[in-house]
Design a protein around this motif. Structure first.
Motif, mmCIF file in Angstrom:
data_model
loop_
_atom_site.group_PDB
_atom_site.id
_atom_site.type_symbol
_atom_site.label_atom_id
_atom_site.label_comp_id
_atom_site.label_asym_id
_atom_site.label_seq_id
_atom_site.Cartn_x
_atom_site.Cartn_y
_atom_site.Cartn_z
ATOM 1 N N VAL A 72 -5.450 11.984 8.193
ATOM 2 C CA VAL A 72 -6.139 10.868 8.836
ATOM 3 C C VAL A 72 -5.664 10.730 10.275
ATOM 4 C CG1 VAL A 72 -6.461 9.591 6.666
ATOM 5 C CG2 VAL A 72 -4.426 9.153 8.066
ATOM 6 N N THR A 73 -6.336 9.864 10.999
ATOM 7 C CA THR A 73 -5.928 9.506 12.351
ATOM 8 C C THR A 73 -5.772 7.992 12.401
ATOM 9 O OG1 THR A 73 -7.133 11.382 13.274
ATOM 10 C CG2 THR A 73 -6.547 9.620 14.796
ATOM 11 N N ILE A 74 -4.641 7.549 12.921
ATOM 12 C CA ILE A 74 -4.375 6.119 13.099
ATOM 13 C C ILE A 74 -3.974 5.919 14.551
ATOM 14 C CG2 ILE A 74 -2.903 4.178 12.443
ATOM 15 C CD1 ILE A 74 -2.550 5.448 9.725
ATOM 16 N N GLY A 75 -4.746 5.084 15.257
ATOM 17 C CA GLY A 75 -4.430 4.823 16.659
ATOM 18 C C GLY A 75 -4.336 6.080 17.497
ATOM 19 N N GLY A 76 -5.195 7.053 17.217
ATOM 20 C CA GLY A 76 -5.196 8.302 17.975
ATOM 21 C C GLY A 76 -4.121 9.288 17.554
ATOM 22 N N LYS A 77 -3.333 8.937 16.543
ATOM 23 C CA LYS A 77 -2.255 9.824 16.082
ATOM 24 C C LYS A 77 -2.644 10.459 14.756
ATOM 25 C CE LYS A 77 0.993 7.308 18.692
ATOM 26 N NZ LYS A 77 1.924 6.325 18.861
ATOM 27 N N LYS A 78 -2.571 11.777 14.705
ATOM 28 C CA LYS A 78 -2.914 12.515 13.493
ATOM 29 C C LYS A 78 -1.764 12.405 12.494
ATOM 30 C CE LYS A 78 -6.391 15.402 15.340
ATOM 31 N NZ LYS A 78 -7.572 14.701 14.952
ATOM 32 N N ILE A 79 -2.123 12.031 11.270
ATOM 33 C CA ILE A 79 -1.142 11.860 10.196
ATOM 34 C C ILE A 79 -1.514 12.825 9.069
ATOM 35 C CG2 ILE A 79 -0.062 10.230 8.605
ATOM 36 C CD1 ILE A 79 0.205 9.393 11.560
ATOM 37 N N PRO A 80 -0.610 13.755 8.717
ATOM 38 C CA PRO A 80 -0.909 14.675 7.611
ATOM 39 C C PRO A 80 -0.936 13.936 6.269
ATOM 40 C CG PRO A 80 1.006 15.423 8.890
ATOM 41 C CD PRO A 80 0.648 14.046 9.367
ATOM 42 N N SER A 90 7.049 5.958 8.279
ATOM 43 C CA SER A 90 8.343 6.634 8.255
ATOM 44 C C SER A 90 8.389 7.641 7.110
ATOM 45 C CB SER A 90 9.459 5.595 8.073
ATOM 46 O OG SER A 90 10.701 6.222 7.845
ATOM 47 N N SER A 91 9.073 8.728 7.328
ATOM 48 C CA SER A 91 9.250 9.721 6.258
ATOM 49 C C SER A 91 10.374 9.322 5.303
ATOM 50 C CB SER A 91 9.539 11.100 6.856
ATOM 51 O OG SER A 91 10.741 11.066 7.592
ATOM 52 N N ASP A 92 11.067 8.215 5.589
ATOM 53 C CA ASP A 92 12.186 7.750 4.762
ATOM 54 C C ASP A 92 11.663 6.876 3.620
ATOM 55 O OD1 ASP A 92 14.674 7.145 3.766
ATOM 56 O OD2 ASP A 92 15.208 5.768 5.381
ATOM 57 N N VAL A 124 7.230 8.889 11.736
ATOM 58 C CA VAL A 124 6.168 9.875 11.841
ATOM 59 C C VAL A 124 5.166 9.404 12.895
ATOM 60 C CG1 VAL A 124 4.270 10.976 10.584
ATOM 61 C CG2 VAL A 124 6.484 10.626 9.465
ATOM 62 N N ALA A 125 4.934 8.087 12.930
ATOM 63 C CA ALA A 125 4.008 7.520 13.918
ATOM 64 C C ALA A 125 4.286 6.039 14.097
ATOM 65 C CB ALA A 125 2.567 7.721 13.469
ATOM 66 N N ARG A 126 3.943 5.553 15.293
ATOM 67 C CA ARG A 126 3.977 4.127 15.624
ATOM 68 C C ARG A 126 2.671 3.788 16.315
ATOM 69 N NH1 ARG A 126 9.116 1.141 17.561
ATOM 70 N NH2 ARG A 126 10.580 1.714 15.936
ATOM 71 N N VAL A 127 2.059 2.689 15.900
ATOM 72 C CA VAL A 127 0.792 2.251 16.469
ATOM 73 C C VAL A 127 0.871 0.743 16.690
ATOM 74 C CG1 VAL A 127 -1.685 2.029 16.027
ATOM 75 C CG2 VAL A 127 -0.471 4.054 15.257
ATOM 76 N N ASN A 128 0.416 0.275 17.842
ATOM 77 C CA ASN A 128 0.377 -1.156 18.126
ATOM 78 C C ASN A 128 -1.016 -1.700 17.858
ATOM 79 O OD1 ASN A 128 3.076 -1.270 18.912
ATOM 80 N ND2 ASN A 128 2.577 -0.686 20.985
ATOM 81 N N VAL A 129 -1.066 -2.854 17.169
ATOM 82 C CA VAL A 129 -2.340 -3.507 16.865
ATOM 83 C C VAL A 129 -2.229 -4.993 17.194
ATOM 84 C CG1 VAL A 129 -3.111 -1.860 15.116
ATOM 85 C CG2 VAL A 129 -1.668 -3.771 14.440
ATOM 86 N N SER A 147 18.004 0.080 5.965
ATOM 87 C CA SER A 147 18.518 1.395 6.336
ATOM 88 C C SER A 147 17.539 2.121 7.261
ATOM 89 C CB SER A 147 18.764 2.237 5.078
ATOM 90 O OG SER A 147 17.548 2.464 4.389
ATOM 91 N N TYR A 148 16.685 1.357 7.940
ATOM 92 C CA TYR A 148 15.664 1.952 8.800
ATOM 93 C C TYR A 148 16.294 2.853 9.850
ATOM 94 C CZ TYR A 148 12.292 2.371 12.559
ATOM 95 O OH TYR A 148 11.478 2.868 13.531
ATOM 96 N N ASN A 149 15.696 4.050 10.001
ATOM 97 C CA ASN A 149 16.172 5.034 10.965
ATOM 98 C C ASN A 149 14.980 5.481 11.804
ATOM 99 O OD1 ASN A 149 17.068 7.287 12.352
ATOM 100 N ND2 ASN A 149 18.091 8.210 10.591
#
Length: 190
Positions: free
Chosen positions: A99-107, A127-129, A144-149, A137-139
């Motif tokens: 998919v694509t979210i906010g112009g970012k391709k996500i596998p 996140s892949s975590d 994988v992606a960040r999108v502002n809405v 424990s957020y790292n």
């Protein structure tokens, strides 16, 4: 004989009552699941003709905390800090297709869904975590992606945090996250 039966019944009741006291109360944040297309899992099983050969686009598994007369955003959920978008474990979002979210391709795959709420916009984080409790424990290195809405105000306050999907067209959907009088819309496209 009646006394023995009565005594036996009283003993059984006492054992059942003693055992029942060891159970914890119900979790006030029940787990929920949202699909796009809506009811995909149900239709796949009970109305396969309705979905035909279509595949699901996305599923989110999350826990719904309740407002309980509390001030939510800016207080219970602080602005500017990573939030797990629900309660208990961080929600898991599964994309069945790329998919694509906010112009970012996500596998296609599974990701933790986290957010950074602010008054005027939220940052949506994939996140892949996986399997993390809350966002403690957020790292950021595992993003994988960040999108502002942008934030939207809603008229009828939502008692429970909720995630729902809406169809925009055949290749586009909107994921809504909402609680209290705040909502955000995250566009997702194939």
């Amino acid at each position: 004989m009646k006394k023995i039966v009565l005594l036996f019944g009283l003993l059984c009741f006492t054992l059942v009552a003693a055992t029942a006291q060891t159970f914890r109360g119900l979790d006030k944040s029940p787990m929920d699941m949202a699909y796009y297309p809506d009811d995909y899992a149900h239709d796949r099983k009970f109305a396969p003709a309705k979905i035909g050969t279509d595949k699901a686009m996305v599923r989110v598994t999350y826990t719904r905390p309740a407002k309980n007369n509390r001030e939510i955003f800016g207080k219970l959920v602080p602005y500017g800090k990573v939030w797990r978008a629900g309660a208990n474990e961080a929600p898991e979002i599964k994309f069945y297709q790329d998919v694509t979210i906010g112009g970012k391709k996500i596998p296609a795959g599974n990701y933790a869904l986290l957010t950074i709420p602010n008054e005027k916009e939220w940052t949506i984080i994939l996140s892949s975590d996986l399997d993390q409790w809350g966002a403690y424990s957020y790292n950021e290195a595992l993003d994988v992606a960040r999108v502002n809405v942008p934030v939207q105000k809603i008229d009828n306050a939502l008692e429970n945090f909720s995630i729902q999907f809406a169809k925009k067209d055949d290749k586009n959907a909107i994921m809504y996250l909402g609680w209290d009088t705040t909502a955000v819309a995250v566009p997702i496209s194939l």
